[in-house]
Design a protein around this motif. Sequence first.
Motif, short mmCIF file in Angstrom:
data_model
loop_
_atom_site.label_atom_id
_atom_site.label_comp_id
_atom_site.label_asym_id
_atom_site.label_seq_id
_atom_site.Cartn_x
_atom_site.Cartn_y
_atom_site.Cartn_z
N PRO A 279 0.76 -1.30 -0.14
CA PRO A 279 -0.01 0.10 -0.05
C PRO A 279 0.72 1.34 -0.14
CG PRO A 279 0.00 -0.66 2.23
CD PRO A 279 0.54 -1.89 1.19
N THR A 280 1.97 1.17 0.43
CA THR A 280 3.03 2.49 0.53
C THR A 280 3.57 2.88 -0.72
OG1 THR A 280 4.86 1.53 1.39
CG2 THR A 280 3.13 2.09 3.04
N LEU A 281 3.65 3.97 -1.02
CA LEU A 281 4.39 4.56 -2.15
C LEU A 281 5.81 3.93 -2.35
CD1 LEU A 281 4.18 5.78 -5.11
CD2 LEU A 281 4.52 8.40 -3.76
N GLU A 282 6.29 4.25 -1.29
CA GLU A 282 7.92 3.85 -1.16
C GLU A 282 8.01 2.45 -1.38
OE1 GLU A 282 11.59 3.56 1.95
OE2 GLU A 282 9.71 4.70 2.68
N GLU A 283 7.26 1.52 -1.05
CA GLU A 283 7.36 0.19 -1.25
C GLU A 283 6.97 -0.16 -2.75
OE1 GLU A 283 6.40 -2.28 2.59
OE2 GLU A 283 4.65 -1.04 1.99
N GLN A 284 5.98 0.56 -3.38
CA GLN A 284 5.58 0.29 -4.65
C GLN A 284 6.49 0.69 -5.59
OE1 GLN A 284 2.01 2.94 -4.68
NE2 GLN A 284 0.86 1.41 -3.64
N LEU A 285 7.49 1.56 -5.28
CA LEU A 285 8.47 2.34 -5.94
C LEU A 285 9.61 1.40 -5.98
CD1 LEU A 285 8.62 6.10 -5.68
CD2 LEU A 285 8.03 4.87 -7.67
N ASP A 286 9.98 0.82 -4.91
CA ASP A 286 11.01 -0.24 -4.68
C ASP A 286 10.72 -1.38 -5.58
OD1 ASP A 286 12.50 0.99 -2.85
OD2 ASP A 286 11.33 -0.21 -1.30
N ILE A 287 9.47 -1.84 -5.82
CA ILE A 287 8.98 -2.69 -6.90
C ILE A 287 8.92 -2.43 -8.30
CG2 ILE A 287 7.06 -4.34 -7.32
CD1 ILE A 287 6.31 -4.38 -4.38
N ALA A 288 8.57 -1.13 -8.43
CA ALA A 288 8.29 -0.75 -9.78
C ALA A 288 9.69 -0.75 -10.54
CB ALA A 288 7.42 0.34 -9.89
N LEU A 289 10.53 -0.12 -9.84
CA LEU A 289 11.91 0.19 -10.09
C LEU A 289 12.95 -1.17 -9.87
CD1 LEU A 289 12.46 3.76 -8.86
CD2 LEU A 289 11.99 3.34 -11.01
N GLY A 290 12.48 -2.15 -9.44
CA GLY A 290 13.18 -3.39 -9.20
C GLY A 290 13.29 -4.16 -10.28
N ASP A 291 14.55 -5.40 -10.33
CA ASP A 291 14.72 -6.18 -11.25
C ASP A 291 13.91 -7.48 -11.33
OD1 ASP A 291 15.90 -7.42 -9.09
OD2 ASP A 291 17.96 -7.15 -9.81
N ASN A 292 12.93 -7.68 -10.32
CA ASN A 292 12.11 -8.97 -10.20
C ASN A 292 10.69 -8.46 -11.26
OD1 ASN A 292 13.33 -10.40 -8.22
ND2 ASN A 292 12.52 -8.79 -6.93
N THR A 293 10.85 -9.32 -12.44
CA THR A 293 9.75 -9.27 -13.62
C THR A 293 9.14 -10.61 -13.97
OG1 THR A 293 11.50 -9.23 -15.23
CG2 THR A 293 10.94 -7.22 -14.40
N ILE A 294 7.98 -10.60 -14.30
CA ILE A 294 7.27 -11.75 -14.95
C ILE A 294 6.92 -11.49 -16.30
CG2 ILE A 294 6.83 -12.63 -12.69
CD1 ILE A 294 3.87 -11.98 -13.54
N LYS A 295 6.66 -12.28 -17.23
CA LYS A 295 6.13 -12.11 -18.52
C LYS A 295 4.60 -12.66 -18.45
CE LYS A 295 10.09 -12.20 -21.35
NZ LYS A 295 10.04 -10.93 -21.87
N ALA A 296 3.80 -11.39 -18.17
CA ALA A 296 2.30 -11.59 -17.93
C ALA A 296 1.56 -12.13 -19.23
CB ALA A 296 1.64 -10.44 -17.19
#
Length: 296
Positions: free
Chosen positions: A106-123
Amino acid sequence: MKAIKNILVVVNPISGNTSKEDIITTIIERCNNDSYQLAIYETTGENDISSIKEEIKDHKVERILVVGGDGTIKIVAEAVEEFQVSVGIIPAGSANGLAVNFNIPPTLEEQLDIALGDNTIKADKLLVNNHVCFHMADLGINAELVKNYEASNIRGKLGYILQTIPTLASSEYPFTFKIEVNSKIIEQTGIMLCIANANKFGTGATVNPNGKINDGVFELLVFKELNISEIINTIYNETDLNSGFAKEFTTTSAKITMHHPVPLQIDGEFIESTKKVKVKLCEKKLTIAVPKSFVS
């Protein structure tokens, strides 16, 4: 994975009926501190796909941060089809079903950690009557509820709750669905037929516990009756989908026909009442940044 450098933020300024100024300010500060090259694009509802494509070319974009809901993600998904661009989600819409399915915090800080991170999937991406679908579409009573909710003035979960009883009172359920799937023709009667690419509705209710958004298939689930206890079990991931309550089919394409028009919703948006639905899995997928726990 190659480190990303060039970021495009795509903002839907009217999604969720909330201001995005504080979110954008925080994103700018974070990207400046971490030495990302940043560009910002606000959607207008006119030529957004072609405009985003130009932004990608002009700024050599490697990742797009979507500040909006599921509808904004769909616009971006269509824009990036011809590019090697991944997407990070900052949920800020009235419908955030993808974020719910990926357990975005829910927090923007955590969301940015994920959105800028290198864990990805091909949906996986579905086409439902030529409309893009990422997590959930359905025919029947839930789509009817979505239609009534969109026509009301009250938003959020309260709006859904207030529309539930009127929807049940006016609905013509059960519906009869003729399903062409896996070289078979099957007729099923129920309150809802769910086309599930992921696990959950945007409300968080689990309707497809066996589904994965990146497994190369989707599920059709026919919920046969309005059984409150089984619906609660489904929400808590405790339902046997091969019981008398629900029937499941796993496939890559399907055709569904009804005797009379039945409401259809896709990813939380009412589309139309229709007698025919064609569903197929697309060849192209969308690379999305997700929490590490989602890929582990």
